[in-house]
Design a protein around this motif. Structure first.
Motif, mmCIF file in Angstrom:
data_model
loop_
_atom_site.group_PDB
_atom_site.id
_atom_site.type_symbol
_atom_site.label_atom_id
_atom_site.label_comp_id
_atom_site.label_asym_id
_atom_site.label_seq_id
_atom_site.Cartn_x
_atom_site.Cartn_y
_atom_site.Cartn_z
ATOM 1 N N PHE A 1 38.437 -63.071 16.692
ATOM 2 C CA PHE A 1 37.026 -63.218 17.088
ATOM 3 C C PHE A 1 36.715 -62.423 18.352
ATOM 4 O O PHE A 1 35.613 -61.901 18.512
ATOM 5 N N GLY A 2 37.692 -62.342 19.261
ATOM 6 C CA GLY A 2 37.490 -61.517 20.453
ATOM 7 C C GLY A 2 37.240 -60.068 20.088
ATOM 8 O O GLY A 2 36.355 -59.410 20.655
ATOM 9 N N ALA A 3 38.003 -59.561 19.119
ATOM 10 C CA ALA A 3 37.826 -58.177 18.671
ATOM 11 C C ALA A 3 36.485 -58.004 17.963
ATOM 12 O O ALA A 3 35.772 -57.019 18.168
ATOM 13 N N LEU A 4 36.121 -58.988 17.146
ATOM 14 C CA LEU A 4 34.874 -58.894 16.380
ATOM 15 C C LEU A 4 33.650 -58.954 17.273
ATOM 16 O O LEU A 4 32.641 -58.295 17.014
ATOM 17 N N LEU A 5 33.727 -59.749 18.352
ATOM 18 C CA LEU A 5 32.564 -59.919 19.235
ATOM 19 C C LEU A 5 32.597 -58.974 20.438
ATOM 20 O O LEU A 5 31.725 -59.029 21.291
ATOM 21 N N GLY A 6 33.606 -58.129 20.508
ATOM 22 C CA GLY A 6 33.653 -57.138 21.593
ATOM 23 C C GLY A 6 34.072 -57.720 22.935
ATOM 24 O O GLY A 6 33.698 -57.192 23.977
ATOM 25 N N CYS A 7 34.846 -58.819 22.925
ATOM 26 C CA CYS A 7 35.323 -59.406 24.190
ATOM 27 C C CYS A 7 36.826 -59.638 24.107
ATOM 28 O O CYS A 7 37.325 -60.680 24.523
ATOM 29 N N LEU A 8 37.522 -58.651 23.559
ATOM 30 C CA LEU A 8 38.946 -58.823 23.280
ATOM 31 C C LEU A 8 39.784 -58.991 24.547
ATOM 32 O O LEU A 8 40.680 -59.839 24.595
ATOM 33 N N ASP A 9 39.524 -58.206 25.581
ATOM 34 C CA ASP A 9 40.383 -58.231 26.773
ATOM 35 C C ASP A 9 40.532 -59.640 27.359
ATOM 36 O O ASP A 9 41.655 -60.116 27.529
ATOM 37 N N PRO A 10 39.436 -60.348 27.676
ATOM 38 C CA PRO A 10 39.608 -61.705 28.217
ATOM 39 C C PRO A 10 40.242 -62.672 27.228
ATOM 40 O O PRO A 10 41.002 -63.561 27.623
ATOM 41 N N ILE A 11 39.973 -62.487 25.929
ATOM 42 C CA ILE A 11 40.559 -63.383 24.929
ATOM 43 C C ILE A 11 42.070 -63.160 24.834
ATOM 44 O O ILE A 11 42.844 -64.117 24.668
ATOM 45 N N LEU A 12 42.521 -61.920 24.973
ATOM 46 C CA LEU A 12 43.966 -61.646 25.000
ATOM 47 C C LEU A 12 44.619 -62.374 26.181
ATOM 48 O O LEU A 12 45.706 -62.939 26.053
ATOM 49 N N THR A 13 43.944 -62.351 27.325
ATOM 50 C CA THR A 13 44.482 -63.035 28.516
ATOM 51 C C THR A 13 44.559 -64.540 28.285
ATOM 52 O O THR A 13 45.569 -65.181 28.613
ATOM 53 N N ARG A 129 28.918 -65.609 28.087
ATOM 54 C CA ARG A 129 28.461 -66.430 26.961
ATOM 55 C C ARG A 129 29.056 -65.955 25.635
ATOM 56 O O ARG A 129 29.281 -66.749 24.723
ATOM 57 N N VAL A 130 29.309 -64.651 25.530
ATOM 58 C CA VAL A 130 29.933 -64.118 24.311
ATOM 59 C C VAL A 130 31.409 -64.527 24.271
ATOM 60 O O VAL A 130 31.926 -64.917 23.223
ATOM 61 N N ILE A 131 32.083 -64.465 25.418
ATOM 62 C CA ILE A 131 33.484 -64.910 25.496
ATOM 63 C C ILE A 131 33.566 -66.383 25.094
ATOM 64 O O ILE A 131 34.446 -66.798 24.330
ATOM 65 N N LYS A 132 32.629 -67.177 25.596
ATOM 66 C CA LYS A 132 32.630 -68.610 25.285
ATOM 67 C C LYS A 132 32.387 -68.846 23.789
ATOM 68 O O LYS A 132 32.945 -69.768 23.199
ATOM 69 N N ALA A 133 31.572 -68.001 23.164
ATOM 70 C CA ALA A 133 31.345 -68.123 21.719
ATOM 71 C C ALA A 133 32.641 -67.868 20.959
ATOM 72 O O ALA A 133 32.945 -68.561 19.978
ATOM 73 N N ALA A 134 33.430 -66.893 21.421
ATOM 74 C CA ALA A 134 34.730 -66.621 20.784
ATOM 75 C C ALA A 134 35.656 -67.818 20.947
ATOM 76 O O ALA A 134 36.436 -68.151 20.033
ATOM 77 N N ALA A 137 34.627 -70.395 18.422
ATOM 78 C CA ALA A 137 35.103 -69.970 17.099
ATOM 79 C C ALA A 137 36.594 -70.249 16.945
ATOM 80 O O ALA A 137 37.054 -70.669 15.878
ATOM 81 N N GLY A 138 37.359 -70.039 18.015
ATOM 82 C CA GLY A 138 38.798 -70.220 17.952
ATOM 83 C C GLY A 138 39.252 -71.669 18.045
ATOM 84 O O GLY A 138 40.227 -72.052 17.393
ATOM 85 N N PHE A 139 38.558 -72.485 18.838
ATOM 86 C CA PHE A 139 39.034 -73.843 19.115
ATOM 87 C C PHE A 139 38.337 -74.932 18.308
ATOM 88 O O PHE A 139 38.811 -76.063 18.282
#
Length: 297
Positions: A1-13, A129-134, A137-139
């Motif tokens: 979802f991080g990759a799909l929503l364009g917020c991959l870097d923080p989601i990887l962390t 807010r986009v990171i939080k949406a990911a 989706a994940g949790f």
């Protein structure tokens, strides 16, 4: 979802931080200082975004040399070994996504060279807010409802003003077991007011009580777009997620959300079946991202 929503870097962390030992430590003889240091890094009423801030600060300090890295870890009570493990995990997870076609190889090369991918997969890496949406989706369905106490007022010379609530007056509920409690290690433990009444969490532990550890305040649209099944009570102007999370909204909004959800689900399915397909530029995803970033305003 991080990759799909364009917020991959923080989601990887965040994924890397969750898979290893805790980033923060709290020495028995210096717990207050450790808590203050953690709170100074805290961001957007979110333990997960606090992890991101800690990692980014460490990566910057590390790039300046060993003395800076050591000083940063000491100042913020951070485990250098845990941070190095996160760094390795980030590359591992990104490599898996590259193998699956969700990010280009260039992303991995950039990570190894510069520490960050920097392609379209990170186009929303700073949009909280986009990171939080990911995270939703994940949790999901790890969601809490916050119940604030009734507002009390204090009389002043310029009129009545609302009194700030004490964090102990707030109550937290999950759908499956009812009332739960925030763990003292959470950055939200002392929070007396949330702008949204929803939290998403990644872990809970049961001792004398059920404690919620890492958690993040999320907006209504993140839940409506990435939560469970949506139902619309047209006559009452209510939209429900999984017959539990309830939102006041005109029926038209509920129907539009439901339609957008269906379009997004189809796009995600298409992307999983054909990972090289570009998503960010589609009208549906642009509308989705705009809605999340603005929280509907």
């Amino acid at each position: 979802f991080g990759a799909l929503l364009g917020c991959l870097d923080p989601i990887l962390t965040i994924a890397g931080s969750m898979s290893g030992r805790p980033l923060f430590y709290s020495p028995k003889d210096n717990r207050e200082a450790a808590e203050r240091a953690k709170q100074s890094l805290s961001s957007s009423k979110s333990d997960h975004l606090t992890m991101v801030a800690a990692y980014k600060g460490w990566a910057k300090a590390k790039s300046q040399g060993k003395p800076f890295e050591r000083r940063f870890c000491e100042e913020y009570f951070l485990s250098q070994q845990a941070l190095e493990a996160v760094q390795a995990s980030r590359v591992d997870y990104a490599s898996i996504l590259a193998d699956l076609g969700f990010v280009r190889r260039e992303y991995i090369n950039n990570m190894r060279r510069y520490g960050a991918g920097g392609t379209e997969a990170d186009s929303n890496a700073e949009v909280k807010r986009v990171i939080k949406a990911a995270l939703v989706a994940g949790f999901y369905p790890h969601v809490l409802r916050v119940k604030h106490p009734e507002t009390k007022y204090t009389q002043t010379t310029s009129g009545a003003i609302a009194k700030a609530a004490n964090s102990r007056e707030l109550k937290y509920y999950s759908k499956d077991i009812g009332r739960v409690f925030l763990h003292p290690a959470s950055v939200n433990f002392h929070c007396g007011k949330y702008e949204s009444r929803w939290l998403v969490y990644s872990e809970r532990v049961e001792t004398a009580k059920v404690y919620i550890r890492d958690n993040t305040m999320v907006g209504a649209y993140a839940l409506l777009l990435f939560g469970g099944d949506i139902s619309v009570a047209h006559d009452k102007g209510i939209v429900r997620v999984d017959d539990w999370a309830t939102f006041q909204a005109p029926a038209r909004i509920g129907v539009l959300i439901k339609e957008l959800r269906a379009r997004v689900d189809q796009l995600l399915l298409d992307r999983i079946n054909h990972p090289s397909a570009a998503l960010a530029s589609t009208p549906v995803v642009r509308a989705l991202l705009e809605l999340l970033a603005s929280e509907g305003h």
